[in-house]
Write a protein that holds these residues in place. Structure first.
Motif, mmCIF file in Angstrom:
data_model
loop_
_atom_site.group_PDB
_atom_site.id
_atom_site.type_symbol
_atom_site.label_atom_id
_atom_site.label_comp_id
_atom_site.label_asym_id
_atom_site.label_seq_id
_atom_site.Cartn_x
_atom_site.Cartn_y
_atom_site.Cartn_z
ATOM 1 N N VAL A 1 38.113 -11.152 67.466
ATOM 2 C CA VAL A 1 36.919 -10.497 66.943
ATOM 3 C C VAL A 1 37.322 -9.609 65.770
ATOM 4 N N VAL A 2 36.649 -9.808 64.659
ATOM 5 C CA VAL A 2 36.910 -9.036 63.448
ATOM 6 C C VAL A 2 35.708 -8.157 63.170
ATOM 7 N N SER A 3 35.927 -6.857 63.068
ATOM 8 C CA SER A 3 34.874 -5.908 62.715
ATOM 9 C C SER A 3 34.815 -5.781 61.202
ATOM 10 N N ASN A 4 33.644 -6.083 60.632
ATOM 11 C CA ASN A 4 33.502 -5.910 59.184
ATOM 12 C C ASN A 4 33.767 -4.466 58.776
ATOM 13 N N THR A 5 33.268 -3.527 59.570
ATOM 14 C CA THR A 5 33.488 -2.114 59.261
ATOM 15 C C THR A 5 34.980 -1.808 59.170
#
Length: 558
Positions: free
Chosen positions: A158-162
């Protein structure tokens, strides 16, 4: 282009006759492999996590999963990435939210119900978690997405854009698009009417009120900053007011608009394949592939459009509260059955109707039987099963162990769910021939696990199986004629009337022979076995029960 996306790989799939191309995921994997990708091959999905994650969002995980597995089977190292677009602004207040334990509640039932309504326009990760358990609302929602994939047994990164913006991972692509903003405007103007000579593809976060704004007044590429004015934003048919503040923000203190952010993700993450819903096929995909090539100078990934499916006939919608979570589904289905649902061709619209889950389970059981060669099916159906089944189950048993694979028919499992007596459940399953002699204990346990799923289904839908077996003899008045009819029915069952139709016929015969109205006799049966006036079709119900128990109850001995 839209027509090609909608049907391209389906047509190619039909042209191939071998087993390896019978499953849609292999047709897509062919396209990825044809590009000679570097490893790890990157398969991506993603959503903006603003509402309750539901089974529609699972398309982004499961469609990618099957393509990833097809590529792994060919020897590729694959990374399956899922982007949480959590720097998106909150545009509307959802009607419902979910706890980390998947309890769906109204906003008023949270610890901080005002957290969302007073923060419209702010990034999801800049809003307090209404439940108070995570660092932000965006973090809470992203954790649910992670748990959704975990429940399905799919490993995703999972990659958080923030997190990516704050760490500078998007800084280079932001500078690139802003350095080419004239070309960026020209491309986007072909898709959006609001693009004019003042448009700048960057949305800073206002340092004063914390909202995202679309009004950039100057760009300094050397300093890596933009000047802005915090103006109103139109969202969801309403206006989110800006505070009017004038300030300066770095490239890390804002975000790219979606139509640029999506292709920026492709470049930053090196994406080779991405599935997406038909809304993007008609909107942001055509602009995204041009932006990728003409602004970012990269090839867009291999695309695959999936059709949305409905829930009980209506559109899935987090904002409207018409959702069913993965947790709810897995309370009614084994995980492999739900995985199977996503093996179906993604371009066909489908309805996930909880009322007919028994049909889905029957489909899966036949799919499994086709894999083991236990049923005669069309060659293509067998080929799909041979290819996809090992991706659906944790481990396919083979050889001598294959005989230990046992499945109870779902509706039969629902009948067993009418009693909490585990020993009685097993005895009934053995008597009905669904658990053969010699079945090892682990296989019996696995088979009986379906009972709890089917019981939950019966209770949720309040269908014909939502009854409880009266395990003690109810206090029921029985006339002499009715007693004689019960004895006759018991004798017939003891003599060999044991299958569904045989027992049903014996019920009618026993009633007629003893001048008992058939309807009253059925009602008597329900009172004796369920302590109710009505119930499921009586013949199949009694046929499913343990025979000695049925005989004792008909003779009113226990």
């Amino acid at each position: 282009m839209d027509d090609a996306l909608a049907s391209g790989y389906d047509a190619r799939e039909e042209e191939r006759g071998d087993v390896h191309r019978a499953f849609w995921a292999d047709a897509v994997a062919d396209e990825v492999e044809a590009r000679d990708p570097e490893e790890p091959v990157v398969v991506k999905g993603g959503v903006s996590p603003s509402g309750v994650p539901h089974i529609g969002h699972l398309n982004e995980v499961m469609r990618g999963y099957f393509v990833a597995e097809a590529l792994r089977d060919r020897g590729y190292e694959v990374r399956q990435v899922f982007t949480a677009d959590d720097r998106d602004p909150l545009r509307a207040v959802p009607r419902t939210l979910a706890t980390l334990d998947w309890e769906v509640v109204s906003l008023g039932d949270t610890e901080n119900p005002g957290a969302l309504g007073r923060n419209l326009g702010k990034p999801l990760t800049a809003i307090s978690d209404p439940f108070g358990c995570c660092d932000s609302f965006g973090a809470h929602q992203t954790r649910l997405l992670e748990r959704m994939a975990e429940a399905m047994g799919v490993p995703i990164d999972v990659v958080s854009n923030t997190a990516y913006y704050e760490a500078g991972e998007f800084e280079a692509v932001t500078r690139e698009v802003l350095s080419k903003r004239e070309r960026a405007r020209e491309v986007l103007a072909d898709y959006q009417d609001k693009v004019d000579e003042t448009y700048v593809p960057f949305n800073p976060v206002c340092e004063d009120c914390g909202k995202l704004t679309e009004t950039v007044t100057a760009v300094d590429l050397d300093a890596g900053t933009v000047d802005y004015v915090c103006t109103d934003m139109e969202a969801g048919g309403r206006t989110i007011e800006g505070c009017g503040h004038e300030g300066t923000a770095t490239f890390r203190e804002g975000k790219l608009p979606w139509r640029f952010e999506w292709p920026a993700q492709w470049k930053v993450l090196g994406v080779d394949f991405e599935p997406f819903g038909k809304d993007h096929a008609e909107g942001s995909w055509p602009s995204g592939e041009r932006i990728a090539r003409e602004v970012f100078d990269v090839e867009p990934p291999v695309p695959m459009v999936y059709e949305w499916f409905t829930y009980n006939g209506d559109a899935l919608s987090s904002s409207k509260g018409n959702v069913i979570t993965v947790d709810e589904v897995l309370s009614m289905l084994e995980v492999e059955v739900f995985r199977y649902f996503f093996t179906k061709p993604p371009k066909r619209a489908r309805d996930f109707d909880v009322r007919t889950l028994d049909q889905l389970v029957d489909e899966f059981d036949r799919f499994e039987a086709a894999y083991y060669g236990e049923v005669e099916d069309a060659e293509r159906t067998r080929a799909v099963a041979e290819r996809a089944y090992p991706m659906v189950v944790d481990e396919a048993v083979d050889g001598e162990a294959g005989t230990a694979r046992v499945r109870l028919p779902y509706t039969f499992a629902a009948v067993l769910g009418m009693t909490d007596d585990v020993d009685l459940r097993e005895a009934m399953a053995r008597r009905a021939g669904h658990v053969p002699d010699g079945t090892p204990g682990w296989a019996v346990e696995t088979a009986l696990a379906r009972v709890e799923c089917a019981r939950t289904w019966a209770e949720r839908t309040d269908n014909e199986y939502n009854y409880r077996l009266a395990e003690d003899l109810p206090d029921v008045e029985v006339s002499e004629a009715e007693a004689a009819a019960l004895r006759r029915l018991a004798d017939d069952i003891e003599a060999g009337a044991t299958d569904d139709e045989a027992v049903q016929s014996a019920i009618y015969e026993a009633a007629r022979e003893n001048d008992v109205p058939v309807g009253e006799f059925f009602s008597l049966g329900y009172r004796l076995f369920l302590d109710e006036e009505q119930g499921p079709r009586l013949g199949p119900f009694l046929a499913a029960l343990e025979r000695e128990f049925v005989l004792r109850r008909l003779r009113r001995e226990a």
